[in-house]
Motif scaffolding. Sequence first.
Motif, mmCIF file in Angstrom:
data_model
loop_
_atom_site.group_PDB
_atom_site.id
_atom_site.type_symbol
_atom_site.label_atom_id
_atom_site.label_comp_id
_atom_site.label_asym_id
_atom_site.label_seq_id
_atom_site.Cartn_x
_atom_site.Cartn_y
_atom_site.Cartn_z
ATOM 1 N N TYR A 186 -43.087 -118.467 43.822
ATOM 2 C CA TYR A 186 -41.907 -117.895 44.477
ATOM 3 C C TYR A 186 -40.935 -118.992 44.903
ATOM 4 C CZ TYR A 186 -39.050 -115.302 47.785
ATOM 5 O OH TYR A 186 -37.987 -114.748 48.452
ATOM 6 N N GLU A 187 -41.458 -120.027 45.562
ATOM 7 C CA GLU A 187 -40.573 -121.107 46.029
ATOM 8 C C GLU A 187 -39.882 -121.806 44.873
ATOM 9 O OE1 GLU A 187 -39.805 -121.577 49.027
ATOM 10 O OE2 GLU A 187 -41.443 -120.893 50.310
ATOM 11 N N LEU A 188 -40.523 -121.815 43.694
ATOM 12 C CA LEU A 188 -39.923 -122.472 42.529
ATOM 13 C C LEU A 188 -39.078 -121.512 41.687
ATOM 14 C CD1 LEU A 188 -42.899 -124.765 41.406
ATOM 15 C CD2 LEU A 188 -40.940 -125.343 42.856
ATOM 16 N N GLY A 189 -38.872 -120.286 42.183
ATOM 17 C CA GLY A 189 -37.956 -119.362 41.538
ATOM 18 C C GLY A 189 -38.564 -118.363 40.580
ATOM 19 N N ASP A 190 -39.887 -118.349 40.442
ATOM 20 C CA ASP A 190 -40.560 -117.431 39.523
ATOM 21 C C ASP A 190 -41.035 -116.205 40.305
ATOM 22 O OD1 ASP A 190 -42.003 -116.120 37.575
ATOM 23 O OD2 ASP A 190 -43.544 -117.677 37.365
ATOM 24 N N ILE A 191 -40.116 -115.258 40.551
ATOM 25 C CA ILE A 191 -40.463 -114.101 41.370
ATOM 26 C C ILE A 191 -41.474 -113.212 40.656
ATOM 27 C CG2 ILE A 191 -39.560 -112.053 42.537
ATOM 28 C CD1 ILE A 191 -36.917 -113.498 42.848
ATOM 29 N N ALA A 192 -41.289 -112.990 39.361
ATOM 30 C CA ALA A 192 -42.226 -112.150 38.605
ATOM 31 C C ALA A 192 -43.631 -112.755 38.635
ATOM 32 C CB ALA A 192 -41.748 -111.985 37.171
ATOM 33 N N GLY A 193 -43.728 -114.072 38.478
ATOM 34 C CA GLY A 193 -45.020 -114.728 38.536
ATOM 35 C C GLY A 193 -45.655 -114.618 39.913
ATOM 36 N N SER A 194 -44.836 -114.707 40.961
ATOM 37 C CA SER A 194 -45.368 -114.596 42.314
ATOM 38 C C SER A 194 -45.911 -113.192 42.574
ATOM 39 C CB SER A 194 -44.291 -114.948 43.348
ATOM 40 O OG SER A 194 -43.334 -113.916 43.487
ATOM 41 N N ILE A 195 -45.255 -112.184 42.010
ATOM 42 C CA ILE A 195 -45.740 -110.807 42.137
ATOM 43 C C ILE A 195 -47.105 -110.670 41.488
ATOM 44 C CG2 ILE A 195 -45.342 -108.439 41.330
ATOM 45 C CD1 ILE A 195 -42.324 -108.994 41.726
ATOM 46 N N GLU A 196 -47.247 -111.244 40.320
ATOM 47 C CA GLU A 196 -48.529 -111.206 39.612
ATOM 48 C C GLU A 196 -49.635 -111.866 40.439
ATOM 49 O OE1 GLU A 196 -50.456 -113.315 35.641
ATOM 50 O OE2 GLU A 196 -48.306 -112.900 35.693
ATOM 51 N N SER A 197 -49.342 -113.008 41.033
ATOM 52 C CA SER A 197 -50.354 -113.735 41.797
ATOM 53 C C SER A 197 -50.700 -113.019 43.102
ATOM 54 C CB SER A 197 -49.865 -115.154 42.097
ATOM 55 O OG SER A 197 -49.712 -115.890 40.909
ATOM 56 N N LEU A 198 -49.703 -112.475 43.801
ATOM 57 C CA LEU A 198 -49.990 -111.746 45.034
ATOM 58 C C LEU A 198 -50.786 -110.477 44.758
ATOM 59 C CD1 LEU A 198 -46.730 -112.079 47.183
ATOM 60 C CD2 LEU A 198 -48.858 -113.359 47.380
ATOM 61 N N THR A 199 -50.535 -109.835 43.611
ATOM 62 C CA THR A 199 -51.327 -108.670 43.221
ATOM 63 C C THR A 199 -52.785 -109.067 43.009
ATOM 64 O OG1 THR A 199 -49.392 -107.649 42.179
ATOM 65 C CG2 THR A 199 -51.557 -106.821 41.528
ATOM 66 N N GLU A 200 -52.994 -110.205 42.366
ATOM 67 C CA GLU A 200 -54.343 -110.707 42.156
ATOM 68 C C GLU A 200 -55.008 -111.076 43.484
ATOM 69 O OE1 GLU A 200 -57.739 -112.206 39.925
ATOM 70 O OE2 GLU A 200 -56.210 -110.645 39.705
ATOM 71 N N ALA A 201 -54.256 -111.668 44.397
ATOM 72 C CA ALA A 201 -54.807 -112.007 45.711
ATOM 73 C C ALA A 201 -55.268 -110.761 46.445
ATOM 74 C CB ALA A 201 -53.757 -112.754 46.530
ATOM 75 N N ASP A 202 -54.482 -109.696 46.354
ATOM 76 C CA ASP A 202 -54.859 -108.442 47.017
ATOM 77 C C ASP A 202 -56.118 -107.852 46.392
ATOM 78 O OD1 ASP A 202 -54.260 -106.253 48.913
ATOM 79 O OD2 ASP A 202 -53.926 -105.082 47.101
ATOM 80 N N ARG A 203 -56.245 -107.953 45.085
ATOM 81 C CA ARG A 203 -57.434 -107.422 44.408
ATOM 82 C C ARG A 203 -58.699 -108.155 44.839
ATOM 83 N NH1 ARG A 203 -60.730 -108.391 40.252
ATOM 84 N NH2 ARG A 203 -59.759 -110.394 39.746
#
Length: 287
Positions: A186-203
Amino acid sequence: MTEHISDLDDQFGGRMARPLAAAFLVNTIAPYLKASASDEVRTDMLSAASDHLYLTGYMAMDERSDGLAQRYYVKALELAGAAHDHLTYCTTLRGMSVHAVDLGHGPQAVRLADSAAAASPKAGPRMRAFLAGQQAHAAAQTGDRSGALLWIKEAESAMEKAESRAKAFGSYDPSSLAYHVGQVRYELGDIAGSIESLTEADRLREPLYRRTRVRYNGMLAERKLRVGRLEEACQDWHTVLDDYPHVQSGRCDDRYNVMMASLRPHLRNPYARDLYERGRTMAPAAA
């Protein structure tokens, strides 16, 4: 006692648990620190007290009592240093870096995260992942792309070497790592990638961590809205509202307030309107 209060904090938030921690500190820990004891017992007492101070500082941060949190952290460092407790010393420095990142003070967060890592040269793989993940997040917030990617790679490598999940408060697990990957993206500008990673963190997250679910699912919804996925964001925010009334946390209140402000421009959408109306019934929790 510190571990018990930590469990309460994870489930119900710092505003609920910190008064208990503060009372225990004043009524039980402080008299013990003044008592006569052998050097070994006194060192152990200083170490246990520094753990408790670190946790109490973390809960003050969660309340949004930022100055108080810093005072607790500084005292935790003092006692951990006196006890030669490198683990709590490093953990507290890292906690101060987390606080700085949360407040948007990237350069200070980098200095604190690097200091935590330097103070723990013989850290095991899980501790190394714990420290490197925060170094990555702090570096990313300052725009240091190469440094952030280097540290997150080191965190991933260290996590692979870790043999078992730690149980003590402050432990670092695959869900925590996925969160840090998401924050770096997210901080590096990859919002779609950050969504993917936060979804994985929640799982991967253990169900115990209710406050974490509120905060991180709130972030996930905010980022989905930024890329135009309004209805998916509403689903995540409904999940947030399932937990929100049971948590007393200033940082969770922040996520609630962002949700309500973000929904107002979209009230013609039935999903957004239904969520907004549901959220309005929970406004006293934020107050």
